[in-house]
Structures are given as C-alpha cells and as structure tokens.
Design a protein around this motif. Structure first.
Motif, mmCIF file in Angstrom:
data_model
loop_
_atom_site.group_PDB
_atom_site.id
_atom_site.type_symbol
_atom_site.label_atom_id
_atom_site.label_comp_id
_atom_site.label_asym_id
_atom_site.label_seq_id
_atom_site.Cartn_x
_atom_site.Cartn_y
_atom_site.Cartn_z
ATOM 1 N N UNK A 56 44.311 33.004 44.723
ATOM 2 C CA UNK A 56 43.522 32.704 45.918
ATOM 3 C C UNK A 56 42.403 33.717 46.139
ATOM 4 N N UNK A 57 42.732 35.011 46.097
ATOM 5 C CA UNK A 57 41.708 36.020 46.375
ATOM 6 C C UNK A 57 40.729 36.119 45.209
ATOM 7 N N UNK A 58 41.256 36.253 43.972
ATOM 8 C CA UNK A 58 40.374 36.419 42.810
ATOM 9 C C UNK A 58 39.971 35.070 42.196
ATOM 10 N N UNK A 59 40.625 33.991 42.599
ATOM 11 C CA UNK A 59 40.206 32.656 42.162
ATOM 12 C C UNK A 59 40.428 32.368 40.690
ATOM 13 N N UNK A 60 41.502 32.905 40.124
ATOM 14 C CA UNK A 60 41.790 32.662 38.705
ATOM 15 C C UNK A 60 42.822 31.545 38.563
ATOM 16 N N UNK A 90 47.304 36.697 45.062
ATOM 17 C CA UNK A 90 46.125 37.562 44.928
ATOM 18 C C UNK A 90 45.252 37.087 43.773
ATOM 19 N N UNK A 91 45.879 36.788 42.639
ATOM 20 C CA UNK A 91 45.079 36.351 41.483
ATOM 21 C C UNK A 91 44.554 34.925 41.642
ATOM 22 N N UNK A 111 51.652 38.589 44.428
ATOM 23 C CA UNK A 111 50.786 38.936 43.302
ATOM 24 C C UNK A 111 50.088 37.700 42.740
#
Lengths: 132, 132
Positions: free
Chosen positions: A24-28, A21-22, A18
């Motif tokens: 690396x994928x969503x870049x937060x 995801x935040x 999880x």
C-alpha cells in the motif's frame, strides 16, 4: 562468479503490517504469504521489475530468524542472495579463498541448492548463494 | 509505485578489503573507487547483471555513514534504493501514508533527486527512493 541479485531478505516484526507497507505505501506487487515449515519461515514475495524482496517472519519453534528478531525487534535486512551457476564450484572457491561457508549446501526456499556465507567474511552481510 | 531495485548500499570497514571480497572472492565486476565529497562517502560500484551493490566508506568529517560504522564496526547493509518515476509525487504519497521522510528531497550520488525514509516506518530498513 556471482550473477544476478536473486533477492534481498528482510525480517519483519509483523508480517501483515510489513506486507501492507510494501503493497500500500510503496505500491509494489506482493504475493500471498507462503508457509515454509521446513525453513521455519513464512515469506511474502515483493516482486520488483528486476529482482525480489522477500519478507520473512518466523514460523514454528527453532525458526532460524527468531534470534535475529530478538536482537532487532523492528526487523531489518537479514541477507542478500546472489545467483551462481554451480553451487559445488562456488563452495570450493569460497573455501579456497578462506571464507567460511555456514554448514552444508542445502535445498533452499526456492527448491534450489543454496549455501550461506559468514557475515564476518563478507562486509558484515550474511550472503546466500543460490544455484540459478 | 516503486520500480526497480536501484542498489543495495553496504557500508564497509575497509574499502580495499571489501572491494577485494566482491572482485576476487565473489568474482564480480567492480568499479574504481569514486570520491563523492558532497555526500561524505567513497563508493565502489559492484555491477551485477540486474542491479548494483554500492560499497560505501566514510569520506571527510561529518560523513553520514560514520555513525553507522561506529555502531557496526564490521559494516553491513546500510540502505536499499528503489526507483520511482516522480520524486515529488512519491514524497506526497509517503506523507499521506504517515511515513516519515527524512529531511528534504536532495540530489543524490547519481545526480538524480532522492529522498530517504525512516527505517522505523519501513520494516527496520532505511529506504532511499530515487527518481529514475
């Protein structure tokens, strides 16, 4: 009465995945995992410019989110938290409106007084109020 | 990549009752209901100091939220929307990361380009990205 949206809490089935995801994928921007044994959760804060997402994962026995994860094995939004100026006044206002406060006012994960409101009285959403 | 939390969308079983909960019980500023026939919803905006809650109620046949309400008769959190600078770049980044984009980039309820991401790839949460 309610002020800012303090955070949206999302229960995750895998804290590392999880977080990735935040981050690396969503870049937060995400925090390191923080264990809160007295609340039965490990949390990762996702810092957005205007509010926070809190990823929650069960910690220890009797975690308050274990049942949620049993019912929702893939995770999902657990609650939304709104800020209030005065938690005692908020509790009184909720009770006067006939809305169910779950348990007592407690010290929450941010070391501030909080209360939880019954989802059935708030559009199917578990609502936390936190004294800002 | 993601910026602000643009809104949290909550599907409600009764728009008038849901509006009253946010306006009267929680004491927030709410808009008049806005019909969006091309999106199959009626929406009420709950304006918080740092973001918005959007109450959604089905409009017309084939509303995209009708099924949600069948499964969750009391309503609940439907999706969270994060802002991005460039929706095309965001779509490419999602696909490169192996995350499922649902359908195509469309013009969303705020007249800005949006896309939706599969809940199974985002911690059990339906995620909308909106070009800010």
């Amino acid at each position: 009465m309610i002020g800012k949206l303090n955070h949206v809490a999302i229960v995750v089935a895998d804290l590392e995945a999880g977080t990735a995801i935040y981050r690396d994928t969503l870049g937060a921007k995400v925090s390191a995992p923080l264990e809160l044994p007295e609340h039965g959760v490990v949390t990762v804060f996702v810092e957005l410019p205007n509010t926070k997402i809190e990823l929650l994962y069960p910690l220890g026995e009797n975690s308050p989110i274990a049942k949620y994860l049993e019912k929702n094995p893939g995770g999902g939004v657990h609650h939304v938290c709104y800020e209030v100026d005065d938690i005692e006044a908020a509790a009184a206002k909720m009770q006067a409106a006939g809305a169910r406060v779950l348990g007592d006012i407690k010290i929450g994960a941010h070391n501030k007084p909080v209360l939880f409101l019954h989802p059935k009285d708030f559009c199917g959403t578990l609502v936390e109020l936190e004294q800002a």
